[in-house]
Design a protein around this motif. Sequence first.
Motif, PDB file in Angstrom:
ATOM      1  N   GLN A  15      10.052  -8.970  -3.497  1.00 63.13           N
ATOM      2  CA  GLN A  15       8.871  -8.302  -2.963  1.00 63.13           C
ATOM      3  C   GLN A  15       7.925  -9.270  -2.251  1.00 63.13           C
ATOM      4  N   SER A  21       9.624  -2.703   3.569  1.00 61.51           N
ATOM      5  CA  SER A  21       9.519  -1.489   4.387  1.00 61.51           C
ATOM      6  C   SER A  21      10.306  -1.586   5.687  1.00 61.51           C
ATOM      7  N   SER A  44      11.210   1.875  -6.354  1.00 63.04           N
ATOM      8  CA  SER A  44       9.845   1.632  -5.863  1.00 63.04           C
ATOM      9  C   SER A  44       9.686   1.895  -4.367  1.00 63.04           C
ATOM     10  N   HIS A  45      10.767   1.704  -3.595  1.00 67.02           N
ATOM     11  CA  HIS A  45      10.656   1.809  -2.138  1.00 67.02           C
ATOM     12  C   HIS A  45      11.619   2.827  -1.517  1.00 67.02           C
TER      13      HIS A  45
END
Length: 304
Positions: A15, A21, A44-45
Amino acid sequence: VFYKHKISKVYRDVQNTYKLSTYNLIHAHFMFSDGGVAYKIWKSHQIPYIVAVRNTDINFFLKYAIHLRSFGRDILLNAKRIVLLSPAYVDLLLESFNPEIRVQLSPKIEVIPNGIDDYWFKEKVEAKLKPSEVLTLLYVGDFSKNKNIPFLIKAKQKYFPRSVLNIVGANGADDQEIKSLAEADGQVKLRGRIAEKKLLKDYYREADILCILSQYETFGLSYIEAMSQGTPVIFTEGQGIDGYFQEQTGYAVPFGKDVEFEKAVKSILENYARYSKNALASMERFSWNKISNIYTKLYEEFGS
């Protein structure tokens, strides 16, 4: 014991290092060590991932780390694809879970082998018509207990005492025992570790049969490299390349069964030209060009 702590630490590092992203797909090369991180990133993403399952995942984590089995199940259930390097490992993986989970996992599984260097395709030879006058066996690999080399030496001494066994490799827990057995048998030749492809190629060509009888083997590039030189192979049943070939390219033997090893050698010698020809024809599927195209399609399917 500290597996989940380690996974969380790697996850935090990822991270902090990457802008997640901007990524469309994650390829986790090991189920537990990499897949655990990929699973946390997915949670989480929502970045999809594919995961490869290897020897240590099945024969160590799923077998002995009972406290992690449910986490491993979640890694697999949420992966877009589960990649196995060998057909032999499909059943081994599915047997680790109950029938309901197996039904969910089966459609995700895809068997994709490792590839061999283009060098072996360029140096491909014609099929061998017959074995050598003096049977020449070959082993290539490390000297770990998993590789079962003392068993191979003893089986060779018992059933084929006049044969030559070239052992290419070094280092591992069985190092001293292997050296002692070799000293007692003048026909067992320790050649050391060989990195130079040309020299390794000569040993593959000189050999009548490559014998690697590991207890566990995810895949084993040495089998395919030997096949490129027209050399049939003997491997452990349910491991490595077992299940890849319909045609006779080699022989699978149950682990630790020296009588079956004798049977395998004799069977290959009786039909040597056919085994050699089939070995050469079968190694084409292990080209990295073909394999990379398979992975590209996976990436395009799930990473778009």
